[in-house]
Scaffold this motif. Structure first.
Motif, PDB file in Angstrom:
ATOM      1  N   SER A  22      45.838  32.299  48.934  1.00 19.89           N
ATOM      2  CA  SER A  22      45.492  33.679  49.189  1.00 19.89           C
ATOM      3  C   SER A  22      46.550  34.585  49.273  1.00 19.89           C
ATOM      4  O   SER A  22      46.602  35.447  48.857  1.00 19.89           O
ATOM      5  CB  SER A  22      44.243  33.814  50.206  1.00 19.89           C
ATOM      6  N   GLY A  46      42.511  35.600  44.629  1.00 12.15           N
ATOM      7  CA  GLY A  46      43.054  35.586  46.153  1.00 12.15           C
ATOM      8  C   GLY A  46      42.271  36.075  46.985  1.00 12.15           C
ATOM      9  O   GLY A  46      42.144  35.784  48.142  1.00 12.15           O
ATOM     10  N   GLY A  50      40.668  33.850  50.240  1.00  6.92           N
ATOM     11  CA  GLY A  50      40.795  34.501  51.508  1.00  6.92           C
ATOM     12  C   GLY A  50      39.600  34.615  52.219  1.00  6.92           C
ATOM     13  O   GLY A  50      39.555  34.299  53.459  1.00  6.92           O
ATOM     14  N   ALA A  62      44.864  33.832  55.894  1.00  6.49           N
ATOM     15  CA  ALA A  62      43.814  34.365  54.830  1.00  6.49           C
ATOM     16  C   ALA A  62      43.616  35.885  55.081  1.00  6.49           C
ATOM     17  O   ALA A  62      43.294  36.574  53.958  1.00  6.49           O
ATOM     18  CB  ALA A  62      42.578  33.490  55.115  1.00  6.49           C
ATOM     19  N   SER A  69      45.219  41.425  48.675  1.00  2.53           N
ATOM     20  CA  SER A  69      44.390  41.376  47.271  1.00  2.53           C
ATOM     21  C   SER A  69      43.611  42.623  47.128  1.00  2.53           C
ATOM     22  O   SER A  69      43.524  43.106  45.951  1.00  2.53           O
ATOM     23  CB  SER A  69      43.488  40.124  47.439  1.00  2.53           C
TER      24      SER A  69
END
Length: 95
Positions: A22, A46, A50, A62, A69
Motif C-alpha cells: 500500500s 493502494g 491500506g 498502511a 493513495s
C-alpha cells in the motif's frame, strides 16, 4: 558424531506485505497521477490494500499508504477533469 541443528522459520507477520505494498503504491501513485489511465488503478489498489489492514502492527505503514493513495486519487481526478475540459474547449473552438 554428527549433530543436527534444526532451525525453525517463523512465518512473516500477517498483513505486513499488504501494508508495505500500500505504501509503495501510494508513492508510485504520487507520480502516476500525471497519466490518469495509470494513476487510477495504482491509487485504488493502494487504497484498498491500506484500508484492509485494520489495526495490525503495521497500521502506520498502511495509514501512510492510504494517505498517499488518497492524495494521488485527488490529483488524478483533477488531471482527468482538466484534460476533459481542455478537450471540450478545443472542440468548441474548432466549430
Amino acid at each position: 558424531m554428527e549433530e543436527r541443528v534444526e532451525q525453525q522459520i517463523e512465518p512473516a507477520e500477517s498483513g505486513r506485505g499488504a501494508a508495505t505494498a500500500s505504501m509503495v503504491l501510494g508513492i508510485i501513485g504520487l507520480i502516476a497521477w500525471l497519466l490518469p489511465l495509470v494513476g487510477f488503478p495504482v491509487n485504488i489498489v493502494g487504497l484498498v490494500l491500506g484500508l484492509t489492514q485494520g489495526k495490525h502492527k503495521t497500521f502506520s505503514t498502511a495509514k501512510a499508504g492510504v494517505i498517499m493513495s488518497i492524495i494521488g486519487l485527488v490529483l488524478t481526478s483533477i488531471n482527468s477533469i482538466a484534460g476533459a475540459v481542455m478537450s471540450v474547449m478545443n472542440t468548441i473552438k474548432a466549430l
